[in-house]
Structures are given as C-alpha cells and as structure tokens.
Design an enzyme around this catalytic site. Structure first.
Site, mmCIF file in Angstrom:
data_model
loop_
_atom_site.group_PDB
_atom_site.id
_atom_site.type_symbol
_atom_site.label_atom_id
_atom_site.label_comp_id
_atom_site.label_asym_id
_atom_site.label_seq_id
_atom_site.Cartn_x
_atom_site.Cartn_y
_atom_site.Cartn_z
ATOM 1 N N LYS A 171 0.838 -1.209 0.000
ATOM 2 C CA LYS A 171 0.000 0.000 0.000
ATOM 3 C C LYS A 171 0.858 1.238 0.000
ATOM 4 C CE LYS A 171 -4.457 -1.452 1.439
ATOM 5 N NZ LYS A 171 -4.839 -2.218 2.626
ATOM 6 N N LYS B 47 -8.621 -13.346 -10.244
ATOM 7 C CA LYS B 47 -9.276 -13.614 -8.970
ATOM 8 C C LYS B 47 -10.440 -12.630 -8.761
ATOM 9 C CE LYS B 47 -8.296 -13.664 -4.117
ATOM 10 N NZ LYS B 47 -7.918 -12.975 -3.013
ATOM 11 N N LYS C 43 -13.224 -6.910 -5.583
ATOM 12 C CA LYS C 43 -13.953 -5.664 -5.796
ATOM 13 C C LYS C 43 -13.088 -4.665 -6.566
ATOM 14 C CE LYS C 43 -12.404 -4.121 -1.372
ATOM 15 N NZ LYS C 43 -12.433 -4.432 0.012
#
Ligand code: TRP
Ligand code: SF4
Length: 326
Positions: free
Chosen positions: A116, A196, A199
């Site tokens: 991140k 995969k 969202k």
C-alpha cells in the site's frame, strides 16, 4: 448455558457489498462455525479509514450493507454477535495500549503495508496505515477467541497479532490465550475477467445483484479463448464460468468438464446453465437480504454492540489491571 469457544472475524466496509468470493470463501465458513462456537462478526469500519480517510462519508452506509450481507448469508443474530467496530470503543483503547509494545520493525515488515505504501506519497502515508495490524490485533484479543477464520492472505496479520499477544503476556502476565487460524476450504472463484474475483478489479458478481444482473454479467464472462466455435474443444481450467460451475453446479461438474473438452458443449449454453445454478443457489440468500428491515437492522447492531462491549470491557479491566493502570 455452556460456554462455547469464541471466534472472531471481520470485514472492511470499503464497499457497500460483498461478492460471491467473500460469500463462498468466508461467510459460508462463518455460518458453519456458529453451530459449535460463539461468533463475533465485526464490521471493521475504522480499518476502512486507512484507505478512505479523504472521504469517509460512505463508510457508515457501507457498514450497514456489509452487516446485511452477513445476515443474508445466514449469520444468525440470535446466536452470533454482529456489530460495528467503532460502536465498541474498547477496540480503540486496546489498540493504543498494544501500540506501546509493538516494535516498529514488526509493522514495517507487513506485506500489505509495504504494498500500500508504494502507491502513496510521503505526505499521504498516514500513521494509521502502519498501525492497521495493531488495530486488528486489538479486534481479536479483546474477545479472547479460540480461532480466527480468515483467508490465506491474512496469515501475516494474524502472525503479527500473535507476536503482540506473546509480548503483552510476557511483559504483564498471561491475559490473552493463544488463538489459531481457521483456514476454511476456499474455492478458487474467478471473476468475470478470469482473474481472482475482487472488488478492485471490477469483475465480481455480488450477493445483491439481481438475477437479471447476474445473467447479464455472466454473458460477458471470460471463457477459453481457444474455444471460438461452439463445437471447438475447450479447456475449462482458467475459464471463469467453469470456476463458478465448480462452486454452484458441483453435481454436474463432470458433465460440464467432459462436454467442454469434447466440444459437445458451447460457451453460450454453458453460461446459461451456470447462470441458472448461481441464481438458484443464491435465491434464499438474496431473499433474506430483502426481508431485513432497516429499523430492525439498527436494533440488531445496537444489541450486537452491547453484547460485544460486555465481553470487551471485561477484557479491558484485566488489561488495565495487568498493566497497573488503575
Ligand atoms: N484485515 C482484515 C481483512 O482485510 C480485516 C480485519 C480487521 C479482521 N480486523 C480483523 C479480520 C480481525 C479478522 C479478525 O480482511
Ligand atoms: Fe468455459 Fe463452459 Fe466454454 Fe468450457 S464450455 S470454455 S467451461 S464456458
């Protein structure tokens, strides 16, 4: 009442809906676990702030939607405790105390943190992101669970929670029992594009999708690119539709596979059959979701928070005692 072993798990309300990967990979497992265990099902809204702090306005509504998905999947609020993390302030207090005994080096090594952080400028790299796993440790330890059901990707977080637990117990005495990872059987669920289901890839089918939306999405799904005409022999591995058949049409899976390979099945018909299987399997779940009234949901979350707080506040008494913080 006999004391059942406790289990805690949580999901982040970064989106207002959970997809079939979440449902089959996690929620179905939670539902099974609630027979033998006391489940604490948390919606971890503070964790969502690590990526949504610029505009947190959607988090509150998302949290309700995620809770509805828990209930739709079959989490039974009479037996399990469904609650929103920020309603139980003990999570914040324990997070603070644990942060004092967590070496920075442990946090800097966490893979999700490293990932991140690469996408953020120094200016935007918040303290909370580094502390994410400490907050997760607090979520877990507050309920002294026997186990935590999570996906494999969460293993580093759980390992870190365990290290924090051991350090705490070593410094202040044995307050927290060890817990185990409960890794359920997770079917590989591919998204519509063959990656995969996620969202963030925009390739998911959602619990909340209508039957027509599901059908329309499946029509666009990625299949074997070498199977051009309907009687071309196909390769089901890597086909998104086949991965859904494996979960929702398991009884016929050998037929689907051999007909695909031999070329006696075309992708259009295969998708149609798959759509029916998916919609049929989800019908009860989707209907349950519609039946839950919003007022009822608020009551249930309120009750869930009180139940969670009841346990969490006892743990905090012990924690303050062990740390001589009275
Ligand atoms: N990190 C978890 C995830 O992204 C969410 C989470 C937060 C969690 N606190 C937890 C999971 C406690 C299990 C237990 O999926
Ligand atoms: Fe996939 Fe079915 Fe087409 Fe085979 S026939 S490639 S399993 S959609």
């Amino acid at each position: 009442m006999i004391n059942k072993p406790r289990i805690l798990s949580g999901m982040q309300p970064t989106q207002p809906k959970l997809h079939l990967g979440n449902l089959e990979g996690a929620l179905r497992n939670w539902v099974k676990l609630q027979d033998e265990n006391k489940l604490y099902c948390c919606v971890v809204d503070w964790h969502a702030l690590t990526t949504m702090a610029d505009d947190p306005s959607a988090i509150s509504e998302n949290s309700r939607e995620v809770a509805l998905d828990y209930l739709a999947a079959g989490i039974d609020p009479e037996r399990s405790t469904v609650f929103i993390q920020s309603h139980v302030k003990e999570h914040a207090e324990l997070h603070l105390l644990l942060s004092m005994v967590t070496p920075l080096g442990w946090l800097e090594r966490v893979p999700t943190y490293k990932e991140k952080r690469e996408n953020l400028t120094a200016e935007r790299e918040a303290y909370g992101l580094l502390g994410y796993p400490v907050l997760q440790a607090a979520d877990i330890l507050l309920y002294k669970p026997m186990g935590v059901p999570v996906g494999k990707d969460q293993a580093p977080h759980l390992e870190l929670s365990r290290e924090i637990l051991r350090r705490f117990n070593h410094l202040y005495g044995p307050v927290f029992p060890e817990f185990k990872n409960i890794i359920g059987e997770v079917p590989l669920m591919l998204g519509l594009d063959g990656r995969k289901m996620s969202k963030s890839y925009n390739n998911a089918i959602y619990i909340q999708d209508t039957e027509d939306e599901t059908a329309a999405k499946l029509k666009t799904a990625f299949t074997d690119p070498e199977k051009i005409r309907k009687d071309d022999p196909g390769h089901p591995e890597g086909c998104a539709v086949f991965s859904l058949h494996q979960v929702y049409n398991l009884n016929n899976i050998h037929t689907v596979e051999s007909e695909c390979r031999s070329g006696s099945r075309g992708c259009v018909a295969c998708k149609r059959e798959c759509t029916e299987a998916v919609n049929e399997s989800l019908r009860a779940t989707r209907e349950r979701r519609h039946q839950i009234d919003r007022g009822e949901l608020e009551n249930l979350l309120h009750r869930g928070a009180s139940e969670a707080r009841e346990f969490a506040s006892q743990t905090m008494e012990e924690v303050r005692g062990a740390m001589k913080l009275r």
